[in-house]
Design a protein around this motif. Structure first.
Motif, mmCIF file in Angstrom:
data_model
loop_
_atom_site.group_PDB
_atom_site.id
_atom_site.type_symbol
_atom_site.label_atom_id
_atom_site.label_comp_id
_atom_site.label_asym_id
_atom_site.label_seq_id
_atom_site.Cartn_x
_atom_site.Cartn_y
_atom_site.Cartn_z
ATOM 1 N N LYS A 49 0.858 -1.200 0.000
ATOM 2 C CA LYS A 49 0.000 0.000 0.000
ATOM 3 C C LYS A 49 0.889 1.243 0.000
ATOM 4 O O LYS A 49 1.847 1.331 0.786
ATOM 5 N N ILE A 50 0.530 2.209 -0.824
ATOM 6 C CA ILE A 50 1.302 3.466 -0.868
ATOM 7 C C ILE A 50 0.930 4.317 0.346
ATOM 8 O O ILE A 50 -0.261 4.456 0.671
ATOM 9 N N SER A 51 1.928 4.882 1.005
ATOM 10 C CA SER A 51 1.629 5.806 2.106
ATOM 11 C C SER A 51 1.651 7.254 1.612
ATOM 12 O O SER A 51 0.807 8.054 1.972
ATOM 13 N N LYS A 52 2.637 7.593 0.755
ATOM 14 C CA LYS A 52 2.677 8.962 0.223
ATOM 15 C C LYS A 52 3.388 8.950 -1.123
ATOM 16 O O LYS A 52 4.125 8.010 -1.437
ATOM 17 N N LEU A 53 3.138 9.983 -1.897
ATOM 18 C CA LEU A 53 3.812 10.084 -3.193
ATOM 19 C C LEU A 53 4.133 11.526 -3.524
ATOM 20 O O LEU A 53 3.551 12.460 -2.969
ATOM 21 N N LEU A 54 5.064 11.675 -4.464
ATOM 22 C CA LEU A 54 5.455 12.998 -4.959
ATOM 23 C C LEU A 54 5.500 12.920 -6.485
ATOM 24 O O LEU A 54 6.137 12.022 -7.033
ATOM 25 N N CYS A 55 4.817 13.856 -7.133
ATOM 26 C CA CYS A 55 4.769 13.825 -8.602
ATOM 27 C C CYS A 55 5.358 15.111 -9.175
ATOM 28 O O CYS A 55 4.982 16.215 -8.775
ATOM 29 N N ASP A 56 6.256 14.933 -10.133
ATOM 30 C CA ASP A 56 6.860 16.065 -10.844
ATOM 31 C C ASP A 56 6.435 15.891 -12.299
ATOM 32 O O ASP A 56 6.834 14.917 -12.935
ATOM 33 N N ARG A 57 5.594 16.801 -12.798
ATOM 34 C CA ARG A 57 5.113 16.585 -14.178
ATOM 35 C C ARG A 57 5.447 17.780 -15.061
ATOM 36 O O ARG A 57 5.497 18.910 -14.599
ATOM 37 N N GLN A 58 5.649 17.489 -16.347
ATOM 38 C CA GLN A 58 6.035 18.513 -17.315
ATOM 39 C C GLN A 58 5.130 18.455 -18.545
ATOM 40 O O GLN A 58 4.612 17.391 -18.877
ATOM 41 N N SER A 59 5.009 19.635 -19.197
ATOM 42 C CA SER A 59 4.371 19.673 -20.529
ATOM 43 C C SER A 59 5.459 20.140 -21.479
ATOM 44 O O SER A 59 5.625 21.335 -21.705
ATOM 45 N N PHE A 60 6.218 19.181 -22.013
ATOM 46 C CA PHE A 60 7.323 19.578 -22.901
ATOM 47 C C PHE A 60 6.791 20.216 -24.180
ATOM 48 O O PHE A 60 7.416 21.098 -24.733
ATOM 49 N N VAL B 189 -1.662 14.444 -9.402
ATOM 50 C CA VAL B 189 -1.940 15.804 -9.888
ATOM 51 C C VAL B 189 -1.908 16.785 -8.711
ATOM 52 O O VAL B 189 -1.341 17.878 -8.808
ATOM 53 N N ARG B 190 -2.469 16.369 -7.583
ATOM 54 C CA ARG B 190 -2.484 17.255 -6.405
ATOM 55 C C ARG B 190 -1.046 17.560 -5.953
ATOM 56 O O ARG B 190 -0.713 18.698 -5.633
ATOM 57 N N SER B 191 -0.208 16.545 -5.955
ATOM 58 C CA SER B 191 1.188 16.759 -5.574
ATOM 59 C C SER B 191 1.852 17.758 -6.529
ATOM 60 O O SER B 191 2.477 18.727 -6.098
ATOM 61 N N ALA B 192 1.674 17.521 -7.844
ATOM 62 C CA ALA B 192 2.315 18.382 -8.840
ATOM 63 C C ALA B 192 1.815 19.818 -8.709
ATOM 64 O O ALA B 192 2.595 20.776 -8.759
ATOM 65 N N GLU B 193 0.514 19.968 -8.504
ATOM 66 C CA GLU B 193 -0.056 21.324 -8.457
ATOM 67 C C GLU B 193 0.345 22.074 -7.191
ATOM 68 O O GLU B 193 0.280 23.291 -7.138
ATOM 69 N N ASN B 194 0.753 21.339 -6.167
ATOM 70 C CA ASN B 194 1.216 21.994 -4.942
ATOM 71 C C ASN B 194 2.719 22.245 -4.975
ATOM 72 O O ASN B 194 3.330 22.469 -3.933
ATOM 73 N N GLY B 195 3.325 22.124 -6.172
ATOM 74 C CA GLY B 195 4.757 22.377 -6.298
ATOM 75 C C GLY B 195 5.588 21.115 -6.181
ATOM 76 O O GLY B 195 6.737 21.166 -5.741
ATOM 77 N N SER B 196 5.009 19.967 -6.547
ATOM 78 C CA SER B 196 5.697 18.666 -6.470
ATOM 79 C C SER B 196 6.142 18.362 -5.043
ATOM 80 O O SER B 196 7.335 18.187 -4.763
ATOM 81 N N VAL B 197 5.169 18.314 -4.167
ATOM 82 C CA VAL B 197 5.443 18.007 -2.753
ATOM 83 C C VAL B 197 4.944 16.607 -2.431
ATOM 84 O O VAL B 197 4.136 16.024 -3.173
ATOM 85 N N TRP B 198 5.422 16.036 -1.324
ATOM 86 C CA TRP B 198 4.910 14.741 -0.874
ATOM 87 C C TRP B 198 3.457 14.906 -0.433
ATOM 88 O O TRP B 198 3.123 15.845 0.299
ATOM 89 N N VAL B 199 2.618 13.989 -0.897
ATOM 90 C CA VAL B 199 1.190 14.042 -0.571
ATOM 91 C C VAL B 199 0.788 12.715 0.051
ATOM 92 O O VAL B 199 1.147 11.645 -0.454
#
Ligand code: NAD
Length: 399
Positions: free
Chosen positions: A224-235, A379-389
């Motif tokens: 089970k995932i406890s937390k994640l961090l997403c860094d996303r780009q639109s190249f 998406v929530r992580s990325a939109e908050n500045g790529s933070v752990w969620v």
């Protein structure tokens, strides 16, 4: 071994919504559902957003002209009046329609097989989950390659402790077909994928990575995932805010860590779905471009390639073997297994056979909800500045 003999009393009367002549995914559904001729029978459809084209296509598929409908509403209405009306419907339309059509199908008393991502939001997916439960219907989600039987071998070997405690989870689903914006303008199937109104809050996270994420859950149901961090780009800038590339780092409750790389701008990459699970003793690795092989690497020993169709594989794997050793299986066989399991689930649900339902390994409504929750959290992580969620609560981790 599967040899096409019937597994349920009679084929289910099945219809498709979308998946028309020019669609990317329609034929995959038909090859999966109709493979054995004993699980599903294609009897109706609203195959296309263009009614005339949809009718012409349906007739060419062998569906009776009067059962090729201009839209799903008229199909549900008319089929409900027939004694031999449809029992299950596949929804293979662009993402933005899934919620509305799935709810309408359940309201019409139908079982549903829906494309991924199931919905835009977890709240909508949970609404479908609750409504399906109330209606007593199955909702299956078509994570295509999840029917590949070597994934069951990975699941069995991990459960048997063959790789020790899981430490790292390496996931990848990338290709290079959207490296430029050319297809964003030319291809109908690509245009909507970069339009948030139709695609939802993500492009590649929902379009690609949800597949691999579900497959990782199938392999490691205990993780089970406890937390994640997403860094996303639109190249390709015109796609913003939707990403065409993303890296997701994940922490699991048992202390393991994981990464997902998903991309449609991995230039030159023809297909690239990879799962590598690293344990304290050994690792397992599977690539979709070599679907018949599973790499098993024990620390300090020569690496082994386990090959599909062989007796040394787990009995849960060989129960789904179709062609036997020496012959190659691939995506179509995976889809056939996926559809067969959904047929067995529908049959069991109708008979109130909870034992069969609990034993079946397939992408059910819970997998649909989980996939949407994963994308939403990324998406929530990325939109908050790529933070752990925090994965369950969906809020940034503050301490
Ligand atoms: P596409 O644009 O290529 O085709 C969509 C099809 O649906 C077309 O035939 C279109 O005419 C029809 N359509 C659209 N709206 C409709 C409506 N309201 N009623 C009836 N028909 C309608 O899209 P695609 O690439 O085939 O994707 C469809 C869905 O399948 C998406 O949700 C996508 O994410 C998913 N998909 C899944 C996989 C997989 O491996 N599981 C692969 C590709 C696409």
């Amino acid at each position: 071994m599967i040899n096409g003999e019937k597994r349920i009393g009679r084929p289910l009367r099945w219809a498709m919504i979308g998946g028309g002549r020019h669609s990317q995914v329609g034929y995959k559904h038909r090859t999966g559902a109709l493979r054995d001729n004993t699980a599903f029978q294609l009897v109706a459809g609203a195959f296309d957003i263009d009614p005339e084209r949809g009718k012409d296509f349906g007739v060419n598929l062998g569906v009776a002209e009067e059962r090729c409908y201009p839209n799903y509403q008229s199909m549900f209405r008319n089929e409900a009046e027939r004694e031999d009306g449809i029992e299950v419907v596949t929804i293979a339309t662009p993402n933005g329609t899934h919620y509305e059509i799935t709810m309408a199908a359940l309201a019409a008393g139908l079982h549903v097989i829906c494309e991924k991502p199931l919905t835009f939001t977890t709240a909508e997916a949970e609404e479908i989950q609750a409504f399906a439960e109330k209606q007593g219907k199955i909702v299956g989600v078509t994570y295509g390659y999840s029917g590949n039987i070597l994934l069951l071998q990975m699941r069995a070997m991990i459960a048997q402790g063959k790789i020790g405690d899981i430490r790292m989870v390496e996931l990848q689903y990338t290709h290079g077909f959207a490296a430029t914006d050319e297809n964003d303008r030319k291809s109908e199937g690509q245009k909507w994928r970069v339009d948030p109104k139709i695609a939802g809050p993500s492009f590649v996270l929902g379009d690609l990575a949800t597949h691999t994420y579900y497959m990782s859950q199938l392999i490691m149901p205990q993780m089970k995932i406890s937390k994640l961090l997403c860094d996303r780009q639109s190249f390709v800038g015109s796609r913003a805010p939707l990403e065409d590339n993303a890296y997701v780092m994940m922490h699991y409750e048992n202390g393991a860590v994981g990464r997902m790389w998903t991309s449609a701008v991995n230039a030159g990459c023809m297909d690239g779905q990879r799962i590598r699970i690293v344990g304290s003793k050994a690792s397992l690795e599977w690539w979709d471009s070599k679907p018949n092989e599973l790499l098993y690497e024990v620390q300090g020993q020569p690496s082994q390639t386990l090959v599909r169709g062989m007796d040394y594989l787990d009995e849960t794997v060989n129960a789904y073997e179709r062609l036997a050793a020496l012959h190659q299986e691939g995506l179509s066989d995976a889809w056939a297994n996926l559809y067969l399991n959904i047929a067995i689930a529908i049959d069991a649900k109708e008979r109130g056979d909870e034992e069969t339902l609990n034993k079946l390994i397939y992408a059910d409504i819970n997998a649909g909800v989980e996939g949407v929750r994963w994308v939403e959290t990324c998406v929530r992580s990325a939109e908050n500045g790529s933070v752990w969620v925090n994965f369950d609560a969906g809020v940034p981790v503050t301490s």
